[in-house]
Write a protein that holds these residues in place. Structure first.
Motif, PDB file in Angstrom:
ATOM      1  N   SER A   1      23.153-107.424  32.862  1.00 20.85           N
ATOM      2  CA  SER A   1      22.638-106.112  32.481  1.00 20.85           C
ATOM      3  C   SER A   1      23.564-105.556  31.407  1.00 20.85           C
ATOM      4  O   SER A   1      24.666-106.067  31.195  1.00 20.85           O
ATOM      5  CB  SER A   1      22.572-105.153  33.676  1.00 20.85           C
ATOM      6  N   GLN A   2      23.141-104.513  30.730  1.00 19.41           N
ATOM      7  CA  GLN A   2      23.974-103.935  29.684  1.00 19.41           C
ATOM      8  C   GLN A   2      25.268-103.356  30.233  1.00 19.41           C
ATOM      9  O   GLN A   2      26.273-103.258  29.509  1.00 19.41           O
ATOM     10  CB  GLN A   2      23.190-102.861  28.925  1.00 19.41           C
ATOM     11  N   LEU A   3      25.282-102.961  31.503  1.00 22.40           N
ATOM     12  CA  LEU A   3      26.482-102.391  32.105  1.00 22.40           C
ATOM     13  C   LEU A   3      27.242-103.409  32.954  1.00 22.40           C
ATOM     14  O   LEU A   3      28.093-103.037  33.754  1.00 22.40           O
ATOM     15  CB  LEU A   3      26.117-101.174  32.957  1.00 22.40           C
ATOM     16  N   ALA A   4      26.957-104.674  32.759  1.00 18.10           N
ATOM     17  CA  ALA A   4      27.673-105.718  33.502  1.00 18.10           C
ATOM     18  C   ALA A   4      29.122-105.793  33.028  1.00 18.10           C
ATOM     19  O   ALA A   4      29.411-105.649  31.840  1.00 18.10           O
ATOM     20  CB  ALA A   4      26.987-107.062  33.321  1.00 18.10           C
ATOM     21  N   PRO A   5      30.078-106.017  33.948  1.00 17.42           N
ATOM     22  CA  PRO A   5      31.492-106.113  33.554  1.00 17.42           C
ATOM     23  C   PRO A   5      31.861-107.463  32.966  1.00 17.42           C
ATOM     24  O   PRO A   5      33.002-107.650  32.548  1.00 17.42           O
ATOM     25  CB  PRO A   5      32.215-105.878  34.881  1.00 17.42           C
TER      26      PRO A   5
ATOM     27  N   VAL B   1      27.976 -91.113  20.262  1.00 15.68           N
ATOM     28  CA  VAL B   1      26.930 -92.132  20.351  1.00 15.68           C
ATOM     29  C   VAL B   1      27.205 -93.126  21.464  1.00 15.68           C
ATOM     30  O   VAL B   1      26.303 -93.541  22.193  1.00 15.68           O
ATOM     31  CB  VAL B   1      26.808 -92.877  18.994  1.00 15.68           C
ATOM     32  N   CYS B   2      28.465 -93.542  21.590  1.00 14.58           N
ATOM     33  CA  CYS B   2      28.786 -94.625  22.528  1.00 14.58           C
ATOM     34  C   CYS B   2      28.908 -94.095  23.943  1.00 14.58           C
ATOM     35  O   CYS B   2      29.998 -93.978  24.513  1.00 14.58           O
ATOM     36  CB  CYS B   2      30.062 -95.336  22.084  1.00 14.58           C
ATOM     37  N   ARG B   3      27.775 -93.744  24.499  1.00 13.58           N
ATOM     38  CA  ARG B   3      27.698 -93.346  25.894  1.00 13.58           C
ATOM     39  C   ARG B   3      26.874 -94.400  26.631  1.00 13.58           C
ATOM     40  O   ARG B   3      26.210 -95.230  26.019  1.00 13.58           O
ATOM     41  CB  ARG B   3      27.034 -91.964  26.026  1.00 13.58           C
ATOM     42  N   CYS B   4      26.920 -94.340  27.930  1.00 11.24           N
ATOM     43  CA  CYS B   4      26.164 -95.323  28.722  1.00 11.24           C
ATOM     44  C   CYS B   4      24.705 -94.905  28.781  1.00 11.24           C
ATOM     45  O   CYS B   4      24.240 -94.348  29.778  1.00 11.24           O
ATOM     46  CB  CYS B   4      26.771 -95.441  30.118  1.00 11.24           C
TER      47      CYS B   4
ATOM     48  N   CYS C   1      31.841 -98.053  31.319  1.00 12.54           N
ATOM     49  CA  CYS C   1      30.962 -97.992  30.154  1.00 12.54           C
ATOM     50  C   CYS C   1      31.602 -98.715  28.979  1.00 12.54           C
ATOM     51  O   CYS C   1      31.110 -99.746  28.534  1.00 12.54           O
ATOM     52  CB  CYS C   1      30.655 -96.543  29.786  1.00 12.54           C
ATOM     53  N   SER C   2      32.716 -98.182  28.449  1.00 12.65           N
ATOM     54  CA  SER C   2      33.361 -98.810  27.303  1.00 12.65           C
ATOM     55  C   SER C   2      34.113-100.080  27.685  1.00 12.65           C
ATOM     56  O   SER C   2      34.634-100.772  26.802  1.00 12.65           O
ATOM     57  CB  SER C   2      34.314 -97.828  26.608  1.00 12.65           C
ATOM     58  N   ASP C   3      34.167-100.390  28.964  1.00 10.62           N
ATOM     59  CA  ASP C   3      34.735-101.660  29.400  1.00 10.62           C
ATOM     60  C   ASP C   3      33.640-102.637  29.845  1.00 10.62           C
ATOM     61  O   ASP C   3      33.926-103.653  30.484  1.00 10.62           O
ATOM     62  CB  ASP C   3      35.729-101.436  30.546  1.00 10.62           C
TER      63      ASP C   3
ATOM     64  N   ASP D   1      40.266 -97.803  29.093  1.00  7.45           N
ATOM     65  CA  ASP D   1      38.940 -98.347  29.414  1.00  7.45           C
ATOM     66  C   ASP D   1      38.262 -98.992  28.217  1.00  7.45           C
ATOM     67  O   ASP D   1      37.134 -99.472  28.346  1.00  7.45           O
ATOM     68  CB  ASP D   1      38.040 -97.226  29.961  1.00  7.45           C
ATOM     69  N   TYR D   2      38.915 -98.971  27.048  1.00 10.88           N
ATOM     70  CA  TYR D   2      38.322 -99.646  25.902  1.00 10.88           C
ATOM     71  C   TYR D   2      39.154-100.831  25.426  1.00 10.88           C
ATOM     72  O   TYR D   2      38.903-101.377  24.349  1.00 10.88           O
ATOM     73  CB  TYR D   2      38.065 -98.681  24.745  1.00 10.88           C
ATOM     74  N   GLY D   3      40.129-101.249  26.190  1.00  9.20           N
ATOM     75  CA  GLY D   3      40.945-102.387  25.811  1.00  9.20           C
ATOM     76  C   GLY D   3      40.169-103.693  25.847  1.00  9.20           C
ATOM     77  O   GLY D   3      39.267-103.879  26.670  1.00  9.20           O
TER      78      GLY D   3
END
Length: 584
Positions: A493-497, A301-304, A354-356, A388-390
């Protein structure tokens, strides 16, 4: 619900009965009419709110007088750390490249920034383990794999065993103690195991546990092995149950005082091993385990993309929790707790870019709220630092967007009672479901005994990247103090760092460390309780409402009695000339 009062009247007075029934029915209809009119009026007010593109007017309802569904511990929200080495690879993943030097053999635990940010998340559980856990050799008692200083140094690079010196172990424990973290240590359950149906060699583990106890090192709990139930090189359910029993006996031997004795949790299995977990639970004796622990990664589910913004898709990530809770209830419902001891948005260290990113905060907060509501005792997020998920960047230890989600959760929601929340919307003549609305809501109330410190906190999540939502909050049985504190977080945006927070004047400030490595103030917006909550696109908000309990049902009941008493007085005046007829 509105409960109509049924007054006792003489059966010989049918005219009076009919009149009172008519009065009662009219009163009930009037109350419901007022509620409907109020709802329509609120909807009309929201629709005319200038300056916003509103998809629909949402309503969040909570009955505070209802008993809470679950409660959480202060350290419910936790995180993990792993032993990955910088050049380590698995069959599926290039994990070493993602971890760099943030694995616990080489991570700089004296780093001031790391210590500062970890401390701000306390109280929390810090679980140490991961896939390399079953390669660790404890450098005590001269194990042949780590017999020389050269072999210890070489263990910092893969392949081969990982040599954990007792000096490094003391440094890990000191880090946890100084940061206010409850340490959970995953033990190597595969040491010298040659076959699945044979026990592991417990000698090295015995020396490690003895050293830990005699040194007075503080450990909250131990786990044994990592996702090795029936896996290649792992163990059968029966043998693993026997291994847990032997470790339990050592823990009791070295920590005879129950008040300081670490817990034992297991089997640390993933959703792919659920059918074997049931057999494991049947094989293990009661009293060996203090709790069931499981691992879960929501990789499907947790994809970009769209799935992370679909409530129904996010709900599928809770299947493992449901299974283990059911297993605990059927195994030992009185004492057996359930821990989500390793949970992340994606396996293999997460997805780069993505997860970051900010989008993952939706999954994270949904999981925090859902697991708390379901009764999971601890949720340990992968990870504190690394990959990448830390929550923190693996190289700089700068906080990522999810760190601030964890920070706000711990400040506002982590120690309270959780309630059911009703979410819905009305747009014209159509009624939308929670999934269609893309609005998630969770609620808790404080456990304070004094009225002055009571409060309710709502977590609202607007998953829509296109629509602004106007949300009206209705709390039954609660008397607000008049003010409301709102913490709104969004991103460009949703993909903003980087996440950003809304200020009182409507500006958005970035959530990052200052030049002197301090966290931003994160001050709330102060608003009136009666005002709607405006949820920006792709945002979440913590809403704190101070006040005290007010039994709305008692108030309605009391008001009803006054109305009925007045009507009865008029009725008595009307029938007074006919008293003889009434007394027959």
């Amino acid at each position: 619900m509105l409960h109509a009062l049924k007054p006792v009247v003489p059966t010989t007075a049918p005219a009076c009965n009919a009149l009172l029934l008519l009065v009662s029915l009219s009163h009930t209809i009037l109350c419901w009419s007022l509620l409907v009119v109020g709802t329509v009026s609120l909807g009309a007010a929201a629709a005319t709110d200038a300056g916003y593109t509103v998809k629909s007017n949402a309503f969040v309802g909570l009955d505070v007088q209802q008993a809470s569904v679950t409660t959480t511990l202060p350290w419910y929200r936790g995180f993990t750390s792993d032993w990955w080495r910088s050049n380590e690879r698995t069959q599926r993943c290039d994990n070493g490249a993602k971890w760099g030097h943030s694995g616990l053999l080489t991570a700089d635990l004296q780093n001031a920034r790391l210590r500062y940010l970890a401390t701000r998340l306390s109280p929390a559980v810090w679980r140490i383990g991961g896939t390399p856990q079953d390669e660790i050799v404890y450098v005590i008692g001269n194990p042949p794999e780590c017999a020389s200083s050269k072999s210890v140094q070489e263990s910092l690079a893969a392949p081969g065993p990982l040599c954990l010196t007792m000096g490094r172990w003391k440094e890990i424990v000191e880090f946890a103690d100084s940061c206010g973290l409850k340490l959970v240590m995953g033990l190597n359950g595969m040491y010298a195991r040659t076959r699945q149906d044979e026990p592991f060699n417990i000698t090295n583990t015995r020396e490690f546990l003895r050293f830990t106890a005699e040194s007075g090192l503080s450990v909250f709990a131990f786990e044994l092995s990592n996702e090795r139930l029936r896996r290649a090189g792992g163990a059968t359910p029966k043998v693993l149950a026997q291994d847990f029993t032997r470790v339990r006996q050592l823990i009791v031997q070295f920590w005879p005082d129950k008040t300081t004795r670490p817990m034992l949790l297991g089997p640390d299995s993933s959703e792919k091993q659920l059918k074997h977990v049931r057999w494991f639970a049947k094989q293990i004796d009661g009293g060996v385990l203090d709790g069931l622990s499981y691992h879960s990664y929501c990789s499907g589910v947790c994809r970009c993309g769209a799935p992370m913004t679909q409530p129904a898709a996010l709900h599928t990530c809770l299947n493992s929790a449901k299974y283990f809770l059911q297993l605990a209830r059927t195994t030992n419902p009185a004492t057996l707790r359930v821990w989500a001891s390793e949970v992340g948005p994606h396996h293999c260290g997460g997805l780069t870019n993505c997860s970051d990113r900010f989008m993952t905060s939706f999954w994270y907060l949904h999981h925090l709220g859902s697991l708390a509501r379901m009764g999971i005792e601890v949720f340990a997020r992968s990870t504190l630092m690394g990959a990448d998920y830390g929550l923190l960047d693996k190289a700089s230890f700068h906080p990522r967007p999810d760190y601030f989600a964890a920070l706000l959760w711990g400040r506002l929601m982590c120690r309270h009672h959780y309630h059911d929340v009703t979410v819905g919307s009305m747009d014209g003549n159509s009624v939308e479901s929670q999934d269609a609305l893309k609005l998630l809501a969770f609620a808790c109330r404080s456990a304070a005994e004094t009225q002055a410190s009571n409060h309710i906190t709502l977590l609202l999540i607007n998953l829509s990247p296109e629509e602004v939502l106007t949300v009206y909050v209705k709390l039954l049985g609660w008397k607000p103090s008049g003010k409301r504190l709102e913490y709104h977080v969004s991103a460009s945006s949703q993909l903003a760092p980087e996440a950003r927070m809304k200020t009182q004047n409507g500006d958005w400030i970035p959530l990052r460390l200052s030049a002197d490595d301090k966290l931003p103030d994160m001050a709330p917006i102060v608003s009136k309780y009666s005002d709607p909550v405006i949820m920006s696109r792709s945002s979440y908000a913590f809403i704190r409402i101070d006040g005290h309990y007010e039994d709305a049902r008692y108030t309605l009941y009391f008001t009803y009695h006054i109305v009925i008493a007045a009507l009865l007085a008029l009725l008595l005046l009307y029938v007074r000339p006919r008293r003889r007829w009434l007394l027959r």
